[in-house]
Design an enzyme around this catalytic site. Sequence first.
Site, short mmCIF file in Angstrom:
data_model
loop_
_atom_site.label_atom_id
_atom_site.label_comp_id
_atom_site.label_asym_id
_atom_site.label_seq_id
_atom_site.Cartn_x
_atom_site.Cartn_y
_atom_site.Cartn_z
CG ASP A 159 -4.73 14.78 43.36
OD1 ASP A 159 -4.54 13.82 44.07
OD2 ASP A 159 -6.30 15.21 43.54
CG HIS A 160 1.40 10.65 42.84
ND1 HIS A 160 0.98 10.41 41.21
CD2 HIS A 160 2.77 10.10 43.47
CE1 HIS A 160 2.01 9.62 41.35
NE2 HIS A 160 3.31 9.56 42.58
NE ARG A 161 -7.10 12.27 45.09
CZ ARG A 161 -8.07 13.54 45.38
NH1 ARG A 161 -8.52 12.53 46.33
NH2 ARG A 161 -8.17 14.61 45.28
#
Length: 496
Positions: free
Chosen positions: A466-468
């Site tokens: 998850d790039h968040r």
Amino acid sequence: MTTMTDTSVRFREFKMPDVGEGLTEAEILKWYVQPGDTVTDGQVVCEVETAKAAVELPIPFDGVVHELRFPEGTTVDVGEVIIVVDVAPGSDAAAPVQAPVAAPAEPAAASPAGVAPQEAPQGRRPVLVGYGVVEGSTKRRPRKGAEPATAAVEAVQRELNGQGPAPVVAKSRPLAKPPVRKLAKDLGIDLDGVTPTGPDGVITREDVHAAATSAAPVTPAPAPAGAVGGAATAPAEPYAEDAPYAGDASYQAPQPVAAAVPGARETRIPVKGVRKAIAQAMVTSAFTAPHVTEFVTVDITRTMKLVAELKEDKDLAGVRVNPLLLIAKALLVAVKRNPGVNATWDEANQEIVQKHYVNLGIAAATPRGLIVPNIKDAQDKTLPELGSALGELVATAREGKTSPAAMAGGTLTITNVGVFGVDTGTPILNPGESAILAVGSIKLQPWVHKGRVKPRQVTTLALSFDHRLIDGELGSRFLADVAAILEQPKRLITWG
């Protein structure tokens, strides 16, 4: 969790409970009782399928079944009343027993499901729950295995004449595990007619297939659209002992394939149960968490040699040692070095929730569909303890006994696509988790080792995250650490 409500002194309702954590609905797979059956506290009355597992529900009180509110195959919301039990049978406030909703309808004989009970005409003796009325034109279709009609009437007459209570005939329930019951239902096989060959009279998958074969007509009859056919029985050990991923959790028996109607160009299969949950979860994950996937190809020859050595270690006697065990351990060590990957995105509070524990999920393809049970607090387990936990997880998943609680609360997941001969993939995150590691097949490949080209055991790892939560630098370092440990497994000691 038991949920029930008193509707009166006599009748008690049993509602569909939340058998997992936050489940909203479940499908009734099979009723084990019918109206008129006597039940006792703790007796299993039905089997339901939640989004991830099949669960047997026990009744929390004694009495006689008065009404089944839903037939088999119905999806019921949590909190809906599914069964009404007469906890004081024989009292003056008796009401007629309704026809069992789970049984096929009979022309002009059985009353339709959902019809409210009719009040007994004045002057008529009380109706005995489970046997119907003595007089009148309405008859209840006798259940399979019940007493002959004449015997039931004589029993009722004895009760009405004060000659003692009418005997209740209990029907024994065939012994079979939930996946076997589901297979029998899919194949249209009545377990009452199956001869068991398992220990202690337990019906096995092979028994069901044998019954289906013997019952099959010479000329196949057209099957209704969406009917489910039988699945081939998987071998007890899908691969040889020295194969890279023999016995891995992600290898299971093939899923049943829908039987095609002869001459039909299409077959429609209802999307429900596990498949419905998978679809919803994958769509939610794919369009909520911004996925990034990175790949690394690594020489794991030393890890494979260590696997072979550990199999001969007396301290690991009884523990199933395979590459998945060391890959799991390598991931846990990499998490320790890169704790930022083990987190959750809290959208409501706009917070990153850092986890100081690892509930390690293992994606498993079962006949019911994809499930991801997890090993709780995996970071605290020694190698033998982790191996035992993996073995238990595999056995439970194969038997179809994985509970919803075992699939809740995961933080990171491993999925092994290599067991199917696939080199790699781009896995979708399990909802609520930050990363998932896909492991490809292990193959002999030409590899430059100490300045020379040699055949080495090589695999490809793919990490989706998850790039968040995880920046490219953190994700890259984490994946590189996993690869480095598998290339030099002594780092399990120096880094761990």
